[in-house]
Scaffold this motif. Structure first.
Motif, PDB file in Angstrom:
ATOM      1  N   ARG A 125       0.733  -1.268  -0.028  1.00  0.00           N
ATOM      2  CA  ARG A 125       0.024   0.082   0.216  1.00  0.00           C
ATOM      3  C   ARG A 125       0.786   1.053   0.029  1.00  0.00           C
ATOM      4  O   ARG A 125       0.414   2.267  -0.655  1.00  0.00           O
ATOM      5  CB  ARG A 125      -0.888   0.165   1.178  1.00  0.00           C
ATOM      6  CG  ARG A 125      -1.988  -0.970   0.908  1.00  0.00           C
ATOM      7  CD  ARG A 125      -2.839  -1.108   2.343  1.00  0.00           C
ATOM      8  NE  ARG A 125      -3.923  -1.736   2.361  1.00  0.00           N
ATOM      9  CZ  ARG A 125      -4.857  -2.239   3.300  1.00  0.00           C
ATOM     10  NH1 ARG A 125      -4.604  -1.915   4.600  1.00  0.00           N
ATOM     11  NH2 ARG A 125      -5.729  -3.053   3.305  1.00  0.00           N
ATOM     12  N   SER A 171       0.861   3.815  -3.078  1.00  0.00           N
ATOM     13  CA  SER A 171       0.339   5.141  -2.715  1.00  0.00           C
ATOM     14  C   SER A 171       1.269   6.016  -2.720  1.00  0.00           C
ATOM     15  O   SER A 171       1.460   7.389  -2.453  1.00  0.00           O
ATOM     16  CB  SER A 171      -0.317   5.281  -1.223  1.00  0.00           C
ATOM     17  OG  SER A 171      -1.623   4.396  -1.105  1.00  0.00           O
ATOM     18  N   ARG A 185      -3.361   7.549  -8.599  1.00  0.00           N
ATOM     19  CA  ARG A 185      -2.875   6.329  -7.603  1.00  0.00           C
ATOM     20  C   ARG A 185      -3.734   6.206  -6.203  1.00  0.00           C
ATOM     21  O   ARG A 185      -4.066   5.160  -5.730  1.00  0.00           O
ATOM     22  CB  ARG A 185      -1.608   6.312  -7.334  1.00  0.00           C
ATOM     23  CG  ARG A 185      -0.623   5.969  -8.583  1.00  0.00           C
ATOM     24  CD  ARG A 185       0.901   6.108  -8.243  1.00  0.00           C
ATOM     25  NE  ARG A 185       1.738   5.749  -9.543  1.00  0.00           N
ATOM     26  CZ  ARG A 185       2.921   5.278  -9.553  1.00  0.00           C
ATOM     27  NH1 ARG A 185       3.443   4.877  -8.578  1.00  0.00           N
ATOM     28  NH2 ARG A 185       3.656   5.447 -10.732  1.00  0.00           N
ATOM     29  N   LEU A 186      -4.082   7.498  -5.797  1.00  0.00           N
ATOM     30  CA  LEU A 186      -4.668   7.569  -4.461  1.00  0.00           C
ATOM     31  C   LEU A 186      -6.324   7.523  -4.610  1.00  0.00           C
ATOM     32  O   LEU A 186      -6.937   7.568  -3.733  1.00  0.00           O
ATOM     33  CB  LEU A 186      -4.342   8.969  -3.830  1.00  0.00           C
ATOM     34  CG  LEU A 186      -2.849   9.205  -3.383  1.00  0.00           C
ATOM     35  CD1 LEU A 186      -3.006  10.625  -2.971  1.00  0.00           C
ATOM     36  CD2 LEU A 186      -2.369   8.211  -2.769  1.00  0.00           C
ATOM     37  N   ARG A 194       4.341  13.035  -2.039  1.00  0.00           N
ATOM     38  CA  ARG A 194       4.631  11.836  -2.878  1.00  0.00           C
ATOM     39  C   ARG A 194       5.493  12.062  -4.177  1.00  0.00           C
ATOM     40  O   ARG A 194       5.737  11.240  -5.021  1.00  0.00           O
ATOM     41  CB  ARG A 194       3.330  11.327  -3.286  1.00  0.00           C
ATOM     42  CG  ARG A 194       2.464  10.619  -2.130  1.00  0.00           C
ATOM     43  CD  ARG A 194       1.227  10.475  -2.284  1.00  0.00           C
ATOM     44  NE  ARG A 194       0.294   9.769  -1.465  1.00  0.00           N
ATOM     45  CZ  ARG A 194      -0.230  10.246  -0.138  1.00  0.00           C
ATOM     46  NH1 ARG A 194      -0.235  11.242  -0.172  1.00  0.00           N
ATOM     47  NH2 ARG A 194      -0.728   9.348   0.562  1.00  0.00           N
ATOM     48  N   ALA A 234      -5.294   0.038  -4.976  1.00  0.00           N
ATOM     49  CA  ALA A 234      -4.697   1.109  -4.044  1.00  0.00           C
ATOM     50  C   ALA A 234      -4.614   0.638  -2.495  1.00  0.00           C
ATOM     51  O   ALA A 234      -3.692   0.750  -1.610  1.00  0.00           O
ATOM     52  CB  ALA A 234      -5.310   2.764  -4.236  1.00  0.00           C
ATOM     53  N   TYR A 237      -4.250   7.705   2.255  1.00  0.00           N
ATOM     54  CA  TYR A 237      -3.813   6.526   2.753  1.00  0.00           C
ATOM     55  C   TYR A 237      -4.571   6.288   4.049  1.00  0.00           C
ATOM     56  O   TYR A 237      -4.960   4.804   4.247  1.00  0.00           O
ATOM     57  CB  TYR A 237      -2.376   6.899   3.180  1.00  0.00           C
ATOM     58  CG  TYR A 237      -1.716   5.378   3.563  1.00  0.00           C
ATOM     59  CD1 TYR A 237      -1.064   4.427   2.740  1.00  0.00           C
ATOM     60  CD2 TYR A 237      -1.635   5.106   5.062  1.00  0.00           C
ATOM     61  CE1 TYR A 237      -0.392   3.151   3.178  1.00  0.00           C
ATOM     62  CE2 TYR A 237      -0.807   3.844   5.318  1.00  0.00           C
ATOM     63  CZ  TYR A 237      -0.423   3.165   4.480  1.00  0.00           C
ATOM     64  OH  TYR A 237       0.354   2.001   4.874  1.00  0.00           O
ATOM     65  N   CYS A 274      -7.253   2.723   3.752  1.00  0.00           N
ATOM     66  CA  CYS A 274      -6.749   1.604   4.309  1.00  0.00           C
ATOM     67  C   CYS A 274      -7.389   1.082   5.469  1.00  0.00           C
ATOM     68  O   CYS A 274      -7.963   1.738   6.627  1.00  0.00           O
ATOM     69  CB  CYS A 274      -5.190   1.802   4.840  1.00  0.00           C
ATOM     70  SG  CYS A 274      -4.202   2.142   3.248  1.00  0.00           S
TER      71      CYS A 274
END
Length: 391
Positions: free
Chosen positions: A20, A24, A41-42, A60, A228, A295, A299
């Protein structure tokens, strides 16, 4: 789970956390190529407060500041600011607008999303407002007041009735379905004019775009989400999207062999079929994540992401994102707060477990990077964070 079939892969938390982080773009070996790539990607960057989104993206990328994010948004138009998951303002990749508009416009009503306001209008009025919004903005960037006038001209005075509860009074009736207009592809944010937000038509960002059909768009969104943040359950997806749980369960079931069941932390969850590989090494890295970073919002399980005392200190009534967090090796290890005065950023970090000397050096570097992204000079203090959630 004693009845778990032998062929169901069991994925370790450390491996899931490491992948992850990679996906991320939070791992030291991140490969994102620019702001739009990061946001894709997020599955979107929360942007109720634009500076938080700018920080999410900048952290990032090794050489991007908030100016680079703004250039991608307002000049290159590879990003678009609009209403995304949970009826909240997000940055989304312009290239993904067909998927997002198709998926979000196909969502059923839920107590968790912002669609309760549509009860202030009849179905016919909703359609009139959306058509008026699209027409008013096709070649313009208008403030809320200007857009209200344009909508009234095209519909009637009822659209401006001050009946919607707002922060300091009442908003005009039409604004109750602003998120629906955005989800249908009729509205997005334009560049701020002074201190006032403006709105425009997303066709100006992506000329000729057409929303994907609902089923195809939803399938693509599930795939993006699971890539993701998977493994995840339909309930996790429903919470992330603010959609009904039963609907999400049925959606996952409808995708059949496109998804694969795995086990994580003793519970069954799903990934994209065949996507069961995890990195060999453990999760690594220290980062200061802003409010509602993708994130921590995306998650699960929360008990592993927020281990021990972190669940009490960094969650607000079980909700992630209300506190900026210190993330160490993929898990929440503290909270932080910033206060700006001119070009100076005063950053306070509260550790849940004391940092080692090596980690403290990484924290110093991370605080300096936050300053670079937000174009300020940082002063770091380790102390208790005294402000409340979402302060």
């Amino acid at each position: 789970m004693n009845d778990r079939p032998a062929e169901v892969p069991v994925l370790p938390w450390a491996g899931v956390s490491a992948r992850r982080l990679q996906r991320s773009s939070l791992a030291p070996t991140g490969t994102a190529t620019g702001p739009a790539d990061v946001v894709a990607r997020l599955c979107g960057a929360h942007a109720q407060v634009l500076s938080a989104a700018e920080l999410s993206v900048g952290l990032r990328l090794s050489d991007t500041t908030r100016a680079g994010v703004r250039e991608a948004l307002w000049t290159e138009r590879t990003l678009v600011k609009t209403y995304g998951p949970r009826g909240t303002v997000h940055l989304l990749p312009t290239r993904d607008l067909p998927m997002w508009t198709g998926a979000l416009s196909a969502l059923p009503p839920s107590s968790g999303n912002a669609r309760g306001g549509q009860q202030l209008l009849t179905p016919e009025q909703i359609e009139q407002v959306i058509a008026a919004v699209a027409d008013s903005l096709k070649d313009a960037e208008l403030t809320a007041d200007e857009l209200t006038e344009a909508i009234v001209e095209r519909t009637g005075s009822w659209a401006a009735d001050p009946v919607m509860e707002a922060f300091q009074g009442k908003w005009p009736r039409w604004r109750a379905v602003m998120d629906i207009a955005a989800n249908r592809g009729a509205l997005c944010f334009g560049e701020t004019r002074g201190r006032k937000a403006t709105y425009t038509n997303p066709h100006r960002w992506l000329p000729g775009f057409t929303p994907l059909e609902g089923p195809a768009a939803l399938a693509a969104l599930v795939t993006s989400y699971l890539h993701a943040f998977g493994p995840a359950t339909p309930q996790h997806f429903a919470r992330w999207l603010a959609a009904p749980r039963r609907w999400a369960t049925d959606l996952f079931a409808s995708l059949g062999d496109a998804l694969q069941e795995v086990e994580l932390a003793g519970e069954r969850a799903w990934v994209v079929a065949g996507d069961t590989d995890v990195p060999d090494g453990p999760p690594r890295g220290l980062v200061l994540l802003p409010y509602f970073d993708a994130y921590v919002v995306g998650c699960h399980p929360r008990a592993l992401l927020y281990p021990g005392a972190a669940s009490e200190r960094a969650l607000a009534a079980g909700q992630a994102g209300n506190f900026p967090v210190l993330l160490v090796d993929g898990e929440v290890a503290g909270v932080w707060h910033q206060r700006r005065s001119g070009k100076k950023l005063f950053i306070t970090v509260e550790e849940i477990t004391p940092l080692t000397g090596v980690r403290r050096k990484e924290l110093d570097e991370q605080a300096a990077r936050v300053g670079e992204i937000l174009e300020g000079r940082t002063e770091l203090t380790l102390a208790k964070v005294t402000v409340g959630p979402h302060a």
